[in-house]
Each structure stands twice: as structure tokens, then as C-alpha cells.
Design an enzyme around this catalytic site. Structure first.
Site, PDB file in Angstrom:
ATOM      1  CG  HIS A 179     -37.899   1.718  -1.347  1.00 15.16           C
ATOM      2  ND1 HIS A 179     -37.656   3.281  -1.050  1.00 15.16           N
ATOM      3  CD2 HIS A 179     -38.738   1.475  -0.071  1.00 15.16           C
ATOM      4  CE1 HIS A 179     -37.892   3.711  -0.188  1.00 15.16           C
ATOM      5  NE2 HIS A 179     -38.760   2.794   0.751  1.00 15.16           N
ATOM      6  CD  GLU A 180     -41.363  -1.236   1.002  1.00 12.84           C
ATOM      7  OE1 GLU A 180     -41.458  -1.475   2.130  1.00 12.84           O
ATOM      8  OE2 GLU A 180     -41.642   0.279   0.656  1.00 12.84           O
ATOM      9  CG  HIS A 183     -37.019  -0.217   4.373  1.00 15.58           C
ATOM     10  ND1 HIS A 183     -36.609   0.927   4.769  1.00 15.58           N
ATOM     11  CD2 HIS A 183     -38.212   0.234   3.368  1.00 15.58           C
ATOM     12  CE1 HIS A 183     -37.359   2.175   4.404  1.00 15.58           C
ATOM     13  NE2 HIS A 183     -38.168   1.539   3.509  1.00 15.58           N
ATOM     14  CE1 TYR A 194     -38.284   4.672   7.852  1.00 17.73           C
ATOM     15  CE2 TYR A 194     -40.154   5.385   8.767  1.00 17.73           C
ATOM     16  CZ  TYR A 194     -39.586   5.439   7.571  1.00 17.73           C
ATOM     17  OH  TYR A 194     -39.995   5.475   6.288  1.00 17.73           O
ATOM     18  CD  GLU A 203     -38.858   5.395   3.406  1.00 18.26           C
ATOM     19  OE1 GLU A 203     -38.908   5.619   2.374  1.00 18.26           O
ATOM     20  OE2 GLU A 203     -39.001   4.656   4.263  1.00 18.26           O
ATOM     21  CG  ASP A 276     -43.165  11.201   6.565  1.00 18.55           C
ATOM     22  OD1 ASP A 276     -43.433  10.048   6.744  1.00 18.55           O
ATOM     23  OD2 ASP A 276     -42.511  11.800   5.807  1.00 18.55           O
ATOM     24  CG  HIS A 281     -41.885   8.795   3.677  1.00 19.50           C
ATOM     25  ND1 HIS A 281     -42.589   8.594   5.062  1.00 19.50           N
ATOM     26  CD2 HIS A 281     -41.817   7.559   3.189  1.00 19.50           C
ATOM     27  CE1 HIS A 281     -42.711   7.485   5.164  1.00 19.50           C
ATOM     28  NE2 HIS A 281     -42.335   6.590   4.187  1.00 19.50           N
TER      29      HIS A 281
END
Length: 361
Positions: A179-180, A183, A194, A203, A276, A281
Site C-alpha cells: 500500500h505505502e 503511493h 490528497y 488511498e 482527515d 481514509h
């Protein structure tokens, strides 16, 4: 998962801010202290990134996509460091590409996770590292003391050990590592802003690829996959199975300290908020569930058809940095039409999958 907005200056963190807020509100004194310290450290990193003072000015970076684009075969170049519970990056070199396992479980999980992510993009989508130009992948483990997070800062991965009370080590879930790093793929391609729906798409793209990386590594079909993001990250003290569920958004956890999973699965439940970064998220549960719907309707290996549609859509020039869910969905439908045909099961699955979350095409 990012800690802040701005696609070029974000620090994309594993833990959504609402989880840290719940821990700070409901946790024991030690849990609250760890959560507040993590939030403070994340804020410092954000400030450094926005001021341009972060990064690694003390050492020379390996040439990557920004400098050299090459048609040569993809070659993994992984380097793992240890911060040894300090907050200094990158730390001490522990394992370089091709070296044997170190015996440190976090070092070796990070090494293997970076490799699995690289292999997925190279073997399935013929992508040469996350920037498609051979970027060397680097990670630092054992960052800070009881640091309850991990992040991608557009340069490297950083992993905390977790506090051992609520969170295990942050290298434990392959889909989180995938996932990271994904990005970075979005940064290189659509550069989704974002904030609001484009941020939730950002996300979601990372959740999609993180799940596909795990599924590919385990050679799982759509009906064998758990469709969870972050399984194993919680300790046995937490009433939950993962950070998020793509199969059933809103069901991943329901815990006295962490609260209840707030993700919606349908546009009827869309959360309008300024927190957020506009709910990036939280509302990512909607496109997450759309992908799950598409992939399971097609069946087989999700990376072969559904994943290819999503990947090609991410690279499509019609997906603008401020793309809405509907705008992205329309591109996925057109991509499915181009790849598989107007009367194909794949195109119908895309249409039906988005309809299942309240987005009509």
C-alpha cells in the site's frame, strides 16, 4: 495512507489519524502517550516536508526515475537500515540487495515486502520499480521508541516497532508495505490530490495494489483472498481483524479503544467532513468496495483483469489530479471496453461493480 495533503509533500502514513485520535481519547495512559507522541512526530515530519528540509541531504541518492529513464530489464535494488530506536534517518545499514537474511524479523520482512512489491509491478504490469525507471527501494526499521506508525515519504519507507499493546511491528503486513509503496506509483502517474474524493481515490489505489500484491504473492484467487488491509497489525488485545476491509467496509474493527471502523461502502453513506483531509481514509471504502465487486464478478486472479483495468485507468491522461469517484469510474469503464470489448464480461463487471456502490455508469 497519508498524514497530510499535497501530493508532492505528503507523508503517507499507515495509521489513519482517526485511529490515533481514538487512542488518545480512550486508551490507557501509556497508550495515550504513545498515540500523542506518534501524532507529534508525524506533525514534525509534515512540517519538515512542507519546508523542504527533510530528506537525506547528508548522502547521495541513487539515480532513479527523476534522473534516468531506461528500457533495460527491471532489477531490484533494496537497502534496509535500522534507526535503532532513534529518530535519525536513514540509520545503520543492515541488509543490502542479495545479502542473506539478517535474523532481525523487521529487517527481513521489510526486505521481502519491498521485493514482493517490486516483483508484482515488474511481472504483472511490466513496470520497472514504482517510478517505472528503476527506483532503488529503501527502508528504515526500528524507528523511534514505541512508534505506532509507518510511512512513505516519497523517498523511502520507515517502520516503527509498535507499542506491543495495541499494535505489532509495522512490517508484519505485506499489503501495508505494498500500500505505502503504491503511493509512489500514484505520485508518478495520476498525481491524485490528497483531499476529498481524489484523496480517497489515492488511498483506494494503494489499498487495491496492496491487496493485489498480497494476493499475487500467495497466488490467491478472488474467492480465496481475505480482502483485508493490515491483517496482523493489531495485537490480540484489539477487537478487530485489520485496518480496513474491502469486502465489507465498516467491519474491520469495533474496539473500546480504537472505536468502530467508520468506512462506508456506498455513496448513500458518504461522509462529508473537513477532518482527515476531507475523509480520505474513510471514504476510500467506497472505491475499495467497487474494486472488490468488480474483481469478484470477474473471478479468477484479481490482478489479471480487474487489476489491469485499474492500473491502466490510473495511467490514463483523462484521470486528472482532482478526479472524482465518478470521473475515475467512467475511465475504468472505457478502459475495460478498450481492453476486453464492449460486450465483454469484464466491461459488464465494471459497470455492475460501480453500480453496487451507488455510482451509475
Amino acid at each position: 495512507m497519508s498524514c497530510d495533503h499535497g501530493h508532492r509533500h505528503s507523508i503517507f502514513c499507515v495509521l489513519p489519524p482517526y485511529l490515533l485520535d481514538e487512542i488518545a481519547r480512550n486508551g490507557t495512559p501509556s497508550q495515550r502517550q504513545a498515540a500523542l507522541k506518534t501524532k507529534s512526530m508525524d506533525h514534525t515530519f509534515r512540517s519538515l516536508r512542507l519546508s523542504g528540509l527533510s530528506g537525506r541531504s547528508t548522502r547521495t541518492l541513487t539515480p532513479s526515475a527523476a534522473a534516468v529513464a531506461s528500457p533495460v530489464a527491471a532489477v531490484k535494488r533494496r537497502t534496509i537500515y535500522s534507526a535503532n530506536q532513534t529518530e535519525a534517518l536513514p540509520g545503520t545499514l543492515v541488509r543490502a540487495e542479495g545479502q542473506a537474511a539478517s535474523g532481525d524479523v523487521m529487517v527481513d520482512e521489510a526486505y521481502d515486502g519491498l521485493g514482493a512489491t517490486f516483483d508484482f509491478f515488474a511481472e504483472i504490469y511490466q513496470r520497472n520499480s514504482i517510478d517505472d525507471a528503476g527506483l532503488a527501494l529503501e527502508a528504515t526499521v526500528h524507528f523511534g521508541k514505541d512508534y505506532n506508525n509507518a510511512f512513505w515519504n516519497s523517498v523511502q519507507m520507515v517502520f516503527g516497532d509498535g507499542d506491543g499493546e495495541l499494535f505489532n511491528r509495522f512490517t508484519i503486513s505485506l499489503d501495508v508495505i505494498g500500500h505505502e509503496l503504491s503511493h509512489g506509483v500514484t505520485e508518478d502517474e495520476a498525481q491524485l490530490q490528497y483531499f476529498n474524493q481524489s484523496g480517497a481515490l489515492n488511498e483506494s489505489m494503494s489499498d487495491v495494489f496492496g491487496s493485489l500484491i498480497k494476493q499475487y504473492h500467495l497466488k490467491q484467487t478472488t474467492d480465496q483472498a481475505d480482502w483485508l488491509i493490515g491483517a496482523g497489525l493489531f495485537t490480540s488485545k484489539v477487537k478487530g481483524v485489520a485496518l480496513r476491509s474491502m469486502k465489507a467496509p465498516g467491519s474491520a474493527f469495533d474496539d473500546p479503544v480504537l472505536g468502530k471502523d467508520p468506512q462506508p461502502r456506498h455513496m448513500d453513506q458518504f461522509v462529508n467532513t473537513f477532518e482527515d483531509n476531507g475523509g480520505v481514509h474513510i471514504n476510500s471504502g467506497i472505491p475499495n468496495h467497487a474494486f472488490y465487486q468488480v474483481a469478484t464478478r470477474i473471478g479468477g486472479f484479481a490482478w489479471e483483469h480487474a487489476g489491469r483495468i485499474w492500473y491502466q485507468a490510473l495511467r490514463d491522461a483523462r484521470v486528472k489530479p482532482n478526479a472524482s469517484f465518478l470521473a475515475f469510474a467512467r475511465v475504468t469503464l472505457d478502459v475495460a471496453n478498450t481492453l476486453y470489448g464492449a460486450k465483454s464480461p469484464e466491461r459488464q463487471a465494471v459497470k455492475d461493480g460501480w453500480a453496487a456502490v451507488g455510482i451509475a455508469l
